[in-house]
Design an enzyme around this catalytic site. Structure first.
Site, PDB file in Angstrom:
ATOM      1  N   SER A  91       0.850  -1.191   0.000  1.00 15.86           N
ATOM      2  CA  SER A  91       0.000   0.000   0.000  1.00 15.86           C
ATOM      3  C   SER A  91       0.881   1.235   0.000  1.00 15.86           C
ATOM      4  O   SER A  91       1.990   1.231   0.556  1.00 15.86           O
ATOM      5  CB  SER A  91      -0.926   0.021   1.220  1.00 15.86           C
ATOM      6  N   HIS A  95       2.166  12.199  -0.771  1.00 13.85           N
ATOM      7  CA  HIS A  95       1.739  13.582  -0.593  1.00 13.85           C
ATOM      8  C   HIS A  95       2.831  14.497  -1.145  1.00 13.85           C
ATOM      9  O   HIS A  95       3.949  14.541  -0.622  1.00 13.85           O
ATOM     10  CB  HIS A  95       1.487  13.891   0.888  1.00 13.85           C
ATOM     11  N   HIS A 105      -2.959   7.472  -4.106  1.00  4.91           N
ATOM     12  CA  HIS A 105      -3.035   6.308  -3.225  1.00  4.91           C
ATOM     13  C   HIS A 105      -3.145   5.054  -4.084  1.00  4.91           C
ATOM     14  O   HIS A 105      -3.748   5.077  -5.163  1.00  4.91           O
ATOM     15  CB  HIS A 105      -4.268   6.414  -2.319  1.00  4.91           C
ATOM     16  N   ASN A 107      -3.231   0.496  -3.399  1.00  4.07           N
ATOM     17  CA  ASN A 107      -2.915  -0.693  -2.610  1.00  4.07           C
ATOM     18  C   ASN A 107      -3.407  -1.925  -3.342  1.00  4.07           C
ATOM     19  O   ASN A 107      -4.414  -1.884  -4.071  1.00  4.07           O
ATOM     20  CB  ASN A 107      -3.488  -0.602  -1.194  1.00  4.07           C
ATOM     21  N   ARG A 109      -3.694  -6.266  -2.544  1.00  3.59           N
ATOM     22  CA  ARG A 109      -3.607  -7.164  -1.398  1.00  3.59           C
ATOM     23  C   ARG A 109      -4.279  -8.504  -1.696  1.00  3.59           C
ATOM     24  O   ARG A 109      -5.155  -8.610  -2.564  1.00  3.59           O
ATOM     25  CB  ARG A 109      -4.269  -6.518  -0.180  1.00  3.59           C
ATOM     26  N   HIS A 139      -6.905   7.724 -15.717  1.00  7.58           N
ATOM     27  CA  HIS A 139      -7.999   6.785 -15.954  1.00  7.58           C
ATOM     28  C   HIS A 139      -7.726   5.898 -17.162  1.00  7.58           C
ATOM     29  O   HIS A 139      -8.088   4.710 -17.156  1.00  7.58           O
ATOM     30  CB  HIS A 139      -9.315   7.543 -16.136  1.00  7.58           C
ATOM     31  N   HIS A 170     -20.472  13.388   4.461  1.00 12.36           N
ATOM     32  CA  HIS A 170     -20.711  14.593   5.249  1.00 12.36           C
ATOM     33  C   HIS A 170     -20.281  15.854   4.511  1.00 12.36           C
ATOM     34  O   HIS A 170     -20.674  16.956   4.876  1.00 12.36           O
ATOM     35  CB  HIS A 170     -19.988  14.505   6.599  1.00 12.36           C
TER      36      HIS A 170
END
Length: 293
Positions: A91, A95, A105, A107, A109, A139, A170
Site C-alpha cells: 500500500s 503527498h 493512493h 494498494n 492485497r 484513468h 458529510h
C-alpha cells in the site's frame, strides 16, 4: 500457503521497485525503512517513508505479510468461517510538496479467512489544482489494465466502485477524481493474480508522468495553504471511512504503519469558501463522479 507466498513475494518486490522509482523522481533523499514483526508468529512487514523531499512532503510505501486471530465481532463483518486470517499486500500514499502535483493512493492485497480467499485493491488520484489531461491519462492507464483482463476486471464497474467508496458523505463530494477500486475478487484465482500484478506494474505509468509534468511548476504560499485545507478532507476520509485503516486497527496492526497515509501538515480553516471563479473553486467540478474518458 504456497500461493500466498507467491503473492507476498510479488508484493515485496513491488515495494522495492516503486520505492526505487520514487527516489529517482524525488532526487534528494531516500526512504527510511522500519522492519517490524507482529507479536508471536503473526508475520510482519516493512514500512518505508520518505520525508521532506524535494518532490514529496511525505511518501509512504508499505509491505506487509501478517496473520492472526480476529475478534468475534470483527470476524462477523468479513467473509469466511472462523476467526483466523492472513493478509499480504503493498500500500502507498504519496503527498506532494508542490500543490500542482496531485496526491495519490494505491494498494494491492491478498487475504484469506477460513476457506475464503480474495484479492482487493485499486488506485485513486487526489488533485488540488486539477489538470484534465492528467485525469484522463490516469484513468486511461487503468482502463487499459482492466481491458487486458476481461475475465475478471471491468473498468466501468471498478471506476464506479472507486467513486462510491472514496466519497465523503458529510461533505457531499468525492475525495478526488477517482481511478479504480475492487474487493472480494475470489474467482479465477490465477487470472485475478495476473490482473493484480498488472495493476501493480502499471502504477508508475499512471502516476509518474503526472508528477514529472508538474513537480517544477511555480506556486504561491496561498496555493500551498489551499493544499493543506484540502489535505484535511483526505485525513477525514482515512480516519472516518477507510476500511484499510479500520482493518489495521481491529487486527492489532502497527499504528505508525496504519497512519502512514496521513499528510504531514493539514489545516482545518473554519468555513473555508474559495473565491468564485478562482482556480480553487474549479476543483469542486472535478469532485463529482463523471466519465473522464
Amino acid at each position: 500457503m504456497e500461493f500466498r507466498n507467491q503473492c507476498a513475494e510479488y508484493f515485496r518486490d513491488l515495494q522495492d521497485r516503486i520505492c526505487a522509482a520514487l527516489e529517482q523522481i524525488d532526487g534528494s533523499t531516500k526512504f527510511r525503512e522500519d522492519v517490524w514483526r507482529r507479536e508471536g508468529d503473526g508475520g510482519g512487514g516493512r514500512t518505508r517513508v520518505l520525508i521532506e523531499g524535494m518532490v514529496f512532503d511525505k511518501a509512504g510505501v508499505n509491505f506487509s505479510d501478517v496473520n492472526g486471530i480476529l475478534s468475534d465481532e470483527f470476524a462477523r463483518q468479513i467473509p469466511g468461517e472462523g476467526t483466523g486470517f492472513s493478509a499480504t499486500g503493498t500500500s502507498l500514499v504519496l503527498h506532494s510538496r508542490n500543490p500542482m502535483v496531485p496526491a495519490v493512493h494505491a494498494n494491492f492485497r491478498f487475504l484469506t479467512k477460513g476457506d475464503k480467499e480474495w484479492f482487493g485493491g485499486g488506485s485513486d488520484l487526489t488533485p488540488y489544482y486539477p489538470d484534465r489531461q492528467d485525469v484522463v491519462h490516469f484513468h486511461r492507464v487503468w482502463k487499459e489494465v482492466c481491458d487486458r483482463h476481461p475475465l475478471v476486471a471491468n473498468y466501468q464497474r471498478f471506476k464506479k466502485w472507486c467513486d462510491d467508496y472514496f466519497y465523503l458523505p458529510h461533505r457531499g463530494e468525492t475525495r478526488g477524481v477517482g481511478g479504480i477500486f475492487f474487493d472480494y475478487l475470489e474467482t479465477h484465482r490465477e487470472e485475478t493474480f495476473q490482473f493484480v500484478r498488472d495493476c501493480g506494474d502499471s502504477f508508475l505509468n499512471a502516476y509518474g508522468p503526472i508528477v514529472n509534468k508538474h513537480k517544477a511548476d511555480q506556486y504561491t504560499q496561498a496555493q500551498k495553504a489551499f493544499q493543506e485545507v484540502r489535505r484535511g478532507r483526505y485525513a477525514e476520509f482515512n480516519l472516518l471511512y477507510d476500511r484499510g485503516t479500520v482493518f489495521g486497527l481491529k487486527t492489532g496492526g502497527r499504528i505508525e504503519s496504519i497512519l502512514m497515509s496521513l499528510p504531514p501538515v493539514v489545516r482545518w480553516q473554519y468555513d473555508f469558501q474559495p473565491s468564485p471563479s478562482s482556480r480553487e473553486a474549479e476543483l469542486a467540478e472535478f469532485l463529482k463522479p463523471q466519465e473522464w474518458l
